[in-house]
Design a protein around this motif. Structure first.
Motif, PDB file in Angstrom:
ATOM      1  N   LYS A 120      44.003  56.452  32.987  1.00 35.29           N
ATOM      2  CA  LYS A 120      42.784  56.370  32.161  1.00 35.29           C
ATOM      3  C   LYS A 120      41.935  55.119  32.675  1.00 35.29           C
ATOM      4  O   LYS A 120      41.127  54.561  31.913  1.00 35.29           O
ATOM      5  CB  LYS A 120      42.974  56.394  30.903  1.00 35.29           C
ATOM      6  CG  LYS A 120      43.654  57.356  30.151  1.00 35.29           C
ATOM      7  CD  LYS A 120      43.927  57.137  28.747  1.00 35.29           C
ATOM      8  CE  LYS A 120      44.876  58.187  28.011  1.00 35.29           C
ATOM      9  NZ  LYS A 120      45.303  57.649  26.794  1.00 35.29           N
ATOM     10  N   LEU A 121      42.149  54.730  34.041  1.00 35.82           N
ATOM     11  CA  LEU A 121      41.404  53.539  34.560  1.00 35.82           C
ATOM     12  C   LEU A 121      39.749  53.757  34.161  1.00 35.82           C
ATOM     13  O   LEU A 121      39.385  54.999  34.626  1.00 35.82           O
ATOM     14  CB  LEU A 121      41.598  53.109  35.669  1.00 35.82           C
ATOM     15  CG  LEU A 121      43.100  52.648  35.994  1.00 35.82           C
ATOM     16  CD1 LEU A 121      43.438  52.512  37.287  1.00 35.82           C
ATOM     17  CD2 LEU A 121      43.422  51.432  35.312  1.00 35.82           C
ATOM     18  N   GLY A 122      39.094  52.550  33.912  1.00 35.10           N
ATOM     19  CA  GLY A 122      37.740  52.691  33.847  1.00 35.10           C
ATOM     20  C   GLY A 122      36.915  51.305  34.380  1.00 35.10           C
ATOM     21  O   GLY A 122      37.878  50.291  34.592  1.00 35.10           O
ATOM     22  N   THR A 123      35.885  51.519  35.140  1.00 30.54           N
ATOM     23  CA  THR A 123      35.251  50.599  36.009  1.00 30.54           C
ATOM     24  C   THR A 123      34.915  49.309  34.968  1.00 30.54           C
ATOM     25  O   THR A 123      34.901  48.324  35.474  1.00 30.54           O
ATOM     26  CB  THR A 123      33.875  51.044  36.767  1.00 30.54           C
ATOM     27  OG1 THR A 123      33.151  51.610  35.636  1.00 30.54           O
ATOM     28  CG2 THR A 123      34.339  51.988  37.710  1.00 30.54           C
ATOM     29  N   ASP A 128      41.096  44.016  32.801  1.00 24.42           N
ATOM     30  CA  ASP A 128      41.930  44.087  31.685  1.00 24.42           C
ATOM     31  C   ASP A 128      42.875  45.258  31.840  1.00 24.42           C
ATOM     32  O   ASP A 128      44.188  44.901  31.407  1.00 24.42           O
ATOM     33  CB  ASP A 128      41.170  44.399  30.252  1.00 24.42           C
ATOM     34  CG  ASP A 128      40.243  43.287  29.889  1.00 24.42           C
ATOM     35  OD1 ASP A 128      40.458  42.148  30.252  1.00 24.42           O
ATOM     36  OD2 ASP A 128      39.142  43.332  29.171  1.00 24.42           O
ATOM     37  N   GLN A 129      42.771  46.312  32.099  1.00 24.90           N
ATOM     38  CA  GLN A 129      43.968  47.203  32.219  1.00 24.90           C
ATOM     39  C   GLN A 129      44.834  46.840  33.278  1.00 24.90           C
ATOM     40  O   GLN A 129      45.953  47.074  33.094  1.00 24.90           O
ATOM     41  CB  GLN A 129      43.070  48.842  32.729  1.00 24.90           C
ATOM     42  CG  GLN A 129      42.168  49.307  31.539  1.00 24.90           C
ATOM     43  CD  GLN A 129      41.520  50.521  31.935  1.00 24.90           C
ATOM     44  OE1 GLN A 129      40.916  50.555  32.853  1.00 24.90           O
ATOM     45  NE2 GLN A 129      41.844  51.646  31.025  1.00 24.90           N
ATOM     46  N   MET A 130      44.363  46.083  34.399  1.00 25.43           N
ATOM     47  CA  MET A 130      45.161  45.975  35.458  1.00 25.43           C
ATOM     48  C   MET A 130      46.142  44.715  34.787  1.00 25.43           C
ATOM     49  O   MET A 130      47.230  44.718  35.283  1.00 25.43           O
ATOM     50  CB  MET A 130      44.387  45.402  36.858  1.00 25.43           C
ATOM     51  CG  MET A 130      43.736  46.559  37.467  1.00 25.43           C
ATOM     52  SD  MET A 130      45.089  47.611  38.382  1.00 25.43           S
ATOM     53  CE  MET A 130      45.306  48.630  37.174  1.00 25.43           C
ATOM     54  N   GLY A 131      45.456  44.165  34.052  1.00 29.90           N
ATOM     55  CA  GLY A 131      46.393  42.781  33.502  1.00 29.90           C
ATOM     56  C   GLY A 131      47.520  43.452  32.710  1.00 29.90           C
ATOM     57  O   GLY A 131      48.663  43.155  32.532  1.00 29.90           O
ATOM     58  N   ASP A 132      47.282  44.510  31.766  1.00 29.13           N
ATOM     59  CA  ASP A 132      48.188  45.096  31.015  1.00 29.13           C
ATOM     60  C   ASP A 132      49.328  45.897  31.656  1.00 29.13           C
ATOM     61  O   ASP A 132      50.458  45.556  31.476  1.00 29.13           O
ATOM     62  CB  ASP A 132      47.534  46.265  30.184  1.00 29.13           C
ATOM     63  CG  ASP A 132      46.586  45.496  29.005  1.00 29.13           C
ATOM     64  OD1 ASP A 132      46.666  44.422  28.593  1.00 29.13           O
ATOM     65  OD2 ASP A 132      45.635  46.308  28.466  1.00 29.13           O
ATOM     66  N   VAL A 133      48.924  46.480  32.706  1.00 26.33           N
ATOM     67  CA  VAL A 133      49.703  47.068  33.716  1.00 26.33           C
ATOM     68  C   VAL A 133      50.694  46.380  34.362  1.00 26.33           C
ATOM     69  O   VAL A 133      51.972  46.396  34.305  1.00 26.33           O
ATOM     70  CB  VAL A 133      49.110  47.915  34.508  1.00 26.33           C
ATOM     71  CG1 VAL A 133      50.144  48.716  35.628  1.00 26.33           C
ATOM     72  CG2 VAL A 133      48.253  49.250  33.749  1.00 26.33           C
ATOM     73  N   GLY A 187      39.886  46.743  43.473  1.00 25.71           N
ATOM     74  CA  GLY A 187      38.956  46.659  42.523  1.00 25.71           C
ATOM     75  C   GLY A 187      38.377  48.037  42.099  1.00 25.71           C
ATOM     76  O   GLY A 187      38.872  49.122  42.670  1.00 25.71           O
ATOM     77  N   PRO A 188      37.665  48.106  40.992  1.00 22.33           N
ATOM     78  CA  PRO A 188      37.333  49.416  40.494  1.00 22.33           C
ATOM     79  C   PRO A 188      36.541  50.489  41.393  1.00 22.33           C
ATOM     80  O   PRO A 188      36.498  51.564  41.038  1.00 22.33           O
ATOM     81  CB  PRO A 188      36.328  48.899  39.266  1.00 22.33           C
ATOM     82  CG  PRO A 188      35.964  47.405  39.588  1.00 22.33           C
ATOM     83  CD  PRO A 188      36.903  47.023  40.418  1.00 22.33           C
ATOM     84  N   GLN A 189      35.955  49.770  42.623  1.00 25.49           N
ATOM     85  CA  GLN A 189      35.383  50.830  43.253  1.00 25.49           C
ATOM     86  C   GLN A 189      36.044  52.087  44.009  1.00 25.49           C
ATOM     87  O   GLN A 189      35.733  53.272  44.186  1.00 25.49           O
ATOM     88  CB  GLN A 189      34.535  50.016  44.462  1.00 25.49           C
ATOM     89  CG  GLN A 189      35.611  49.374  45.631  1.00 25.49           C
ATOM     90  CD  GLN A 189      35.999  48.046  45.119  1.00 25.49           C
ATOM     91  OE1 GLN A 189      35.684  47.813  44.072  1.00 25.49           O
ATOM     92  NE2 GLN A 189      36.469  47.255  46.032  1.00 25.49           N
ATOM     93  N   CYS A 190      37.620  51.808  43.999  1.00 25.91           N
ATOM     94  CA  CYS A 190      38.397  52.744  44.586  1.00 25.91           C
ATOM     95  C   CYS A 190      38.536  53.673  43.360  1.00 25.91           C
ATOM     96  O   CYS A 190      39.072  55.070  43.706  1.00 25.91           O
ATOM     97  CB  CYS A 190      39.880  52.243  44.777  1.00 25.91           C
ATOM     98  SG  CYS A 190      40.628  51.885  43.559  1.00 25.91           S
ATOM     99  N   LEU A 191      38.133  53.724  42.389  1.00 21.61           N
ATOM    100  CA  LEU A 191      38.171  54.712  41.081  1.00 21.61           C
ATOM    101  C   LEU A 191      37.166  55.877  41.400  1.00 21.61           C
ATOM    102  O   LEU A 191      37.345  56.906  40.806  1.00 21.61           O
ATOM    103  CB  LEU A 191      38.043  54.299  39.759  1.00 21.61           C
ATOM    104  CG  LEU A 191      38.897  52.995  39.535  1.00 21.61           C
ATOM    105  CD1 LEU A 191      38.526  52.487  38.075  1.00 21.61           C
ATOM    106  CD2 LEU A 191      40.423  53.529  39.166  1.00 21.61           C
ATOM    107  N   GLU A 192      36.276  55.860  42.070  1.00 22.10           N
ATOM    108  CA  GLU A 192      35.282  56.962  42.230  1.00 22.10           C
ATOM    109  C   GLU A 192      36.011  58.171  42.984  1.00 22.10           C
ATOM    110  O   GLU A 192      35.541  59.115  42.748  1.00 22.10           O
ATOM    111  CB  GLU A 192      34.278  56.449  43.178  1.00 22.10           C
ATOM    112  CG  GLU A 192      33.185  55.289  42.337  1.00 22.10           C
ATOM    113  CD  GLU A 192      32.247  54.570  43.455  1.00 22.10           C
ATOM    114  OE1 GLU A 192      32.016  55.021  44.830  1.00 22.10           O
ATOM    115  OE2 GLU A 192      31.991  53.692  43.075  1.00 22.10           O
ATOM    116  N   ASN A 193      36.954  57.942  43.595  1.00 24.91           N
ATOM    117  CA  ASN A 193      37.644  59.201  44.342  1.00 24.91           C
ATOM    118  C   ASN A 193      38.985  59.598  43.892  1.00 24.91           C
ATOM    119  O   ASN A 193      39.869  60.206  44.504  1.00 24.91           O
ATOM    120  CB  ASN A 193      37.796  58.703  45.720  1.00 24.91           C
ATOM    121  CG  ASN A 193      36.563  58.663  46.660  1.00 24.91           C
ATOM    122  OD1 ASN A 193      35.608  59.036  46.145  1.00 24.91           O
ATOM    123  ND2 ASN A 193      36.317  57.619  47.645  1.00 24.91           N
TER     124      ASN A 193
END
Length: 194
Positions: A120-123, A128-133, A187-193
């Motif tokens: 459920k990663l969001g840009t 914060d999500q990466m810190g939790d993981v 970074g979050p730019q990889c979430l687009e795909n």
């Protein structure tokens, strides 16, 4: 007649080349993903089947790394539970097995938490999500190390086998953490795909 033979030969050459090129590309994807891990051979072996779906996407590789680790940790926990039922260890050895089961169950909880967030990663909340993981995976590693520290009777065949299995899970967790760190630095730019 000869032109049919040439045509078939050309078609076969194209087919073989495209098959070899696509498998080489898949092999390249897993090699690139595993290049950041500490236990690269284990990474290549455990994640090779994800090449066609994960390709060059760090988010997919991180999820794959955590997923295979969960599967392996479940298998080891089941082995521990079977050993506990058979009462082959007494005293401190039995307590160590019970403690190890608890540690691996805690590690599994942390691995599941990590996978849930990776799905459920969001840009906007990425950092914060990466810190939790990262925290959960580090905690899972600590749990696995605690399990290993408690197993003292290394002369027994069952304990040696168990040590190898738990060590393998900790190596896989380390690899998953490396894949998550790669995702975090991308970074979050990889979430687009994803």
């Amino acid at each position: 007649m000869i032109w049919k033979f040439v045509l078939v030969l050309a078609w076969l050459t194209t087919l073989i080349c495209s098959t070899m090129c696509s498998s080489k590309g898949g092999e390249s994807y897993v090699h690139d993903a595993c290049s950041v891990t500490r236990y690269q051979d284990l990474c290549l072996h455990s994640l090779a089947s994800f090449s066609s779906t994960a390709k060059d996407n760090p988010s997919r590789w991180a999820r794959a790394g955590v997923s295979v680790t969960i599967s392996q940790a479940k298998n080891v926990t089941q082995s521990l539970l079977k050993l506990r039922k058979h009462n082959f260890l007494k005293g401190r050895g039995r307590v160590a097995i019970l403690d190890c089961v608890e540690c691996l169950q805690d590690a599994l909880d942390n691995l599941h938490n990590s996978l849930g967030v990776l799905r459920k990663l969001g840009t906007q909340t990425f950092n914060d999500q990466m810190g939790d993981v990262t925290t959960w995976l580090s905690t899972a590693l600590t749990d696995e190390d605690t399990c290993l520290d408690g197993l003292e009777d290394k002369k027994r065949k069952q304990v040696k086998l168990l040590l190898n299995q738990v060590t393998n899970v900790s190596y896989m967790t380390s690899n998953a953490l490396a894949l998550v760190n790669k995702l975090a630095t991308t970074g979050p730019q990889c979430l687009e795909n994803s």
